[in-house]
Design an enzyme around this catalytic site. Structure first.
Site, mmCIF file in Angstrom:
data_model
loop_
_atom_site.group_PDB
_atom_site.id
_atom_site.type_symbol
_atom_site.label_atom_id
_atom_site.label_comp_id
_atom_site.label_asym_id
_atom_site.label_seq_id
_atom_site.Cartn_x
_atom_site.Cartn_y
_atom_site.Cartn_z
ATOM 1 N N SER A 24 43.958 81.380 6.494
ATOM 2 C CA SER A 24 43.135 80.178 6.696
ATOM 3 C C SER A 24 43.148 79.620 8.125
ATOM 4 C CB SER A 24 43.545 79.082 5.703
ATOM 5 O OG SER A 24 43.346 79.522 4.394
ATOM 6 N N ASN A 71 39.271 70.610 7.497
ATOM 7 C CA ASN A 71 39.564 69.464 6.609
ATOM 8 C C ASN A 71 38.719 68.228 6.930
ATOM 9 O OD1 ASN A 71 43.132 70.172 6.199
ATOM 10 N ND2 ASN A 71 41.393 70.770 4.916
ATOM 11 N N GLY A 81 46.177 68.871 -4.138
ATOM 12 C CA GLY A 81 45.077 68.438 -5.009
ATOM 13 C C GLY A 81 45.284 68.918 -6.433
ATOM 14 N N ASP A 83 50.055 73.949 0.687
ATOM 15 C CA ASP A 83 48.841 73.964 -0.135
ATOM 16 C C ASP A 83 49.141 73.574 -1.582
ATOM 17 O OD1 ASP A 83 46.194 74.305 -0.686
ATOM 18 O OD2 ASP A 83 46.223 76.496 -0.598
HETATM 19 C C1 FPP Z 1 46.652 71.106 1.039
HETATM 20 O O1 FPP Z 1 46.496 70.744 -0.294
HETATM 21 C C2 FPP Z 1 47.143 70.011 1.835
HETATM 22 C C3 FPP Z 1 46.460 69.409 2.844
HETATM 23 C C4 FPP Z 1 45.111 69.770 3.261
HETATM 24 C C5 FPP Z 1 47.044 68.307 3.599
HETATM 25 C C6 FPP Z 1 48.505 68.438 3.902
HETATM 26 C C7 FPP Z 1 49.036 67.084 3.980
HETATM 27 C C8 FPP Z 1 50.226 66.693 3.556
HETATM 28 C C9 FPP Z 1 51.251 67.637 3.038
HETATM 29 C C10 FPP Z 1 50.531 65.264 3.582
HETATM 30 C C11 FPP Z 1 51.710 64.935 4.359
HETATM 31 C C12 FPP Z 1 51.641 65.347 5.768
HETATM 32 C C13 FPP Z 1 51.791 64.523 6.790
HETATM 33 C C14 FPP Z 1 51.840 65.101 8.158
HETATM 34 C C15 FPP Z 1 51.933 63.076 6.651
HETATM 35 P P1 FPP Z 1 45.056 70.695 -0.890
HETATM 36 O O2 FPP Z 1 44.582 69.296 -0.825
HETATM 37 O O3 FPP Z 1 44.174 71.691 -0.230
HETATM 38 O O4 FPP Z 1 45.341 71.117 -2.378
HETATM 39 P P2 FPP Z 1 44.409 71.970 -3.356
HETATM 40 O O5 FPP Z 1 44.255 73.319 -2.724
HETATM 41 O O6 FPP Z 1 45.179 71.984 -4.618
HETATM 42 O O7 FPP Z 1 43.113 71.229 -3.457
#
Ligand code: FPP
Length: 250
Positions: free
Chosen positions: A198, A70, A25, A22
Site C-alpha cells: 500500500s 487517506n 474500521g 490496519d
Molecule cells: C487503518 O485502519 C488505520 C488508519 C488508516 C489510521 C491509523 C491511525 C491510528 C492507528 C490512530 C492512532 C495514530 C496516531 C498517530 C494518533 P482502517 O481504518 O483502514 O481499518 P479497516 O481496514 O478495517 O477499514
C-alpha cells in the site's frame, strides 16, 4: 509472555521495524460501533508496539498513521484522525521524555492542518535529544509522492549545478527521501490479514522481511510483536547472496 521474550535473540533483533496499522474500521464494526471508535482504541496498540520494540533494543519504529490516499476518506473521519493525532501527541509527550523516545515524521507534513503541524513540530523539537528509540509517524505519506519529491529536488540541484548527473547514485537518492535520517527497514508488519504494501516505504523496504498477521490493529499487543520478531529471526536474510556465503559470513 516472558517465555516469548526469552525466545528472542537480542543480538539479532531488527534495527528498523515498520508497521501498517490496519483493521481499526473492521474492529469497530465488529463491535457495532463507528469506524472512529476503532481509531480511538488504536492507541494502546501504538504504545505496546513502541514499548515492545524498545524492550528488545530496536532503534527505529515507523508507523503508517495517515497515507496520502487517506485524505479521500469522509471528512468526519479525517477530522477525527487529525484530532486524535493532536490529542495523543500532547498526552504522550511526558512518556516520550520518560522513555527516551525521539519523535520524527515523514510525509507531506505541510498538508496537515496547521494546528496538527504545530503540535507535531513541537513534539519533534522537544524530543530531539532522546536516544532510546526513534518513533517515526508517516503522515500524509505516500512512497510514490516521496520519490517524485526526491526527483524534483535532485533535478533542481542538477540544474543549479550542485549535483553532477553522473554522480547520482543510491546514496544521493536516499538523502533526498523523507527518510534521509533513517536506516533501511528490516521488518515490515501489517495487521488485519491484508497482504499488501500500500505505497509504504517502497524504496526503504527493498530487502525487508514482510510479516502479515490476522490480528486487527486495536488488538495488537507486545506478544504479537514478539511473535513477529521470532518469525523474522527464523528467516535467512541473504541480500542476493547464497546460503553458503551467509554461513561463511562472506
Ligand atoms: C487503518 O485502519 C488505520 C488508519 C488508516 C489510521 C491509523 C491511525 C491510528 C492507528 C490512530 C492512532 C495514530 C496516531 C498517530 C494518533 P482502517 O481504518 O483502514 O481499518 P479497516 O481496514 O478495517 O477499514
Amino acid at each position: 509472555m516472558s517465555n516469548l521474550v526469552n525466545s528472542i535473540n537480542l543480538n539479532k533483533t531488527p534495527n528498523h521495524i515498520a508497521i501498517i496499522m490496519d483493521g481499526n474500521g473492521r474492529w469497530a464494526k465488529g463491535k457495532g460501533m463507528q469506524r472512529v471508535f476503532g481509531h480511538r482504541n488504536a492507541l494502546t496498540a501504538v504504545r505496546e508496539a513502541v514499548d515492545g520494540a524498545s524492550d528488545i533494543g530496536t532503534k527505529y519504529i515507523t508507523l503508517y498513521a495517515f497515507s496520502t490516499e487517506n485524505w479521500n476518506r469522509p471528512k468526519l473521519e479525517v477530522d477525527a484522525l487529525m484530532s486524535l493525532l493532536i490529542s495523543s501527541l500532547k498526552k504522550e509527550l511526558p512518556d516520550f521524555q520518560k522513555n527516551g523516545i525521539r519523535v520524527n515524521s515523514i510525509g507531506n507534513i505541510e498538508q496537515l492542518p496547521s494546528n496538527a503541524q504545530k503540535v507535531l513540530l513541537n513534539v519533534i523539537n522537544q524530543t530531539k535529544h532522546n536516544t532510546t528509540i526513534t518513533l517515526t509517524f508517516a503522515l500524509s505519506y505516500g512512497a510514490r509522492e516521496e520519490i517524485v519529491n526526491a526527483i524534483k529536488n535532485i533535478s533542481k540541484k542538477v540544474v543549479n549545478k550542485e549535483i553532477d548527473i553522473e554522480k547520482i547514485d543510491e546514496k544521493i537518492i536516499n538523502n533526498h527521501l523523507y527518510t534521509f535520517n533513517l536506516p533501511d527497514v528490516d521488518l515490515m508488519i501489517r495487521t488485519s490479514g491484508e497482504q499488501r504494501i500500500s505505497n509504504f516505504l517502497l524504496w526503504q523496504m527493498a530487502y525487508a522481511e514482510l510479516y502479515f498477521t490476522e490480528v486487527l490493529w486495536p488488538d495488537f499487543r507486545k506478544e504479537h510483536l514478539f511473535n513477529a520478531i521470532i518469525d523474522y529471526q527464523n528467516r535467512e536474510r541473504r541480500f542476493g547472496k547464497t546460503s553458503e556465503q551467509i554461513d561463511k559470513n562472506e
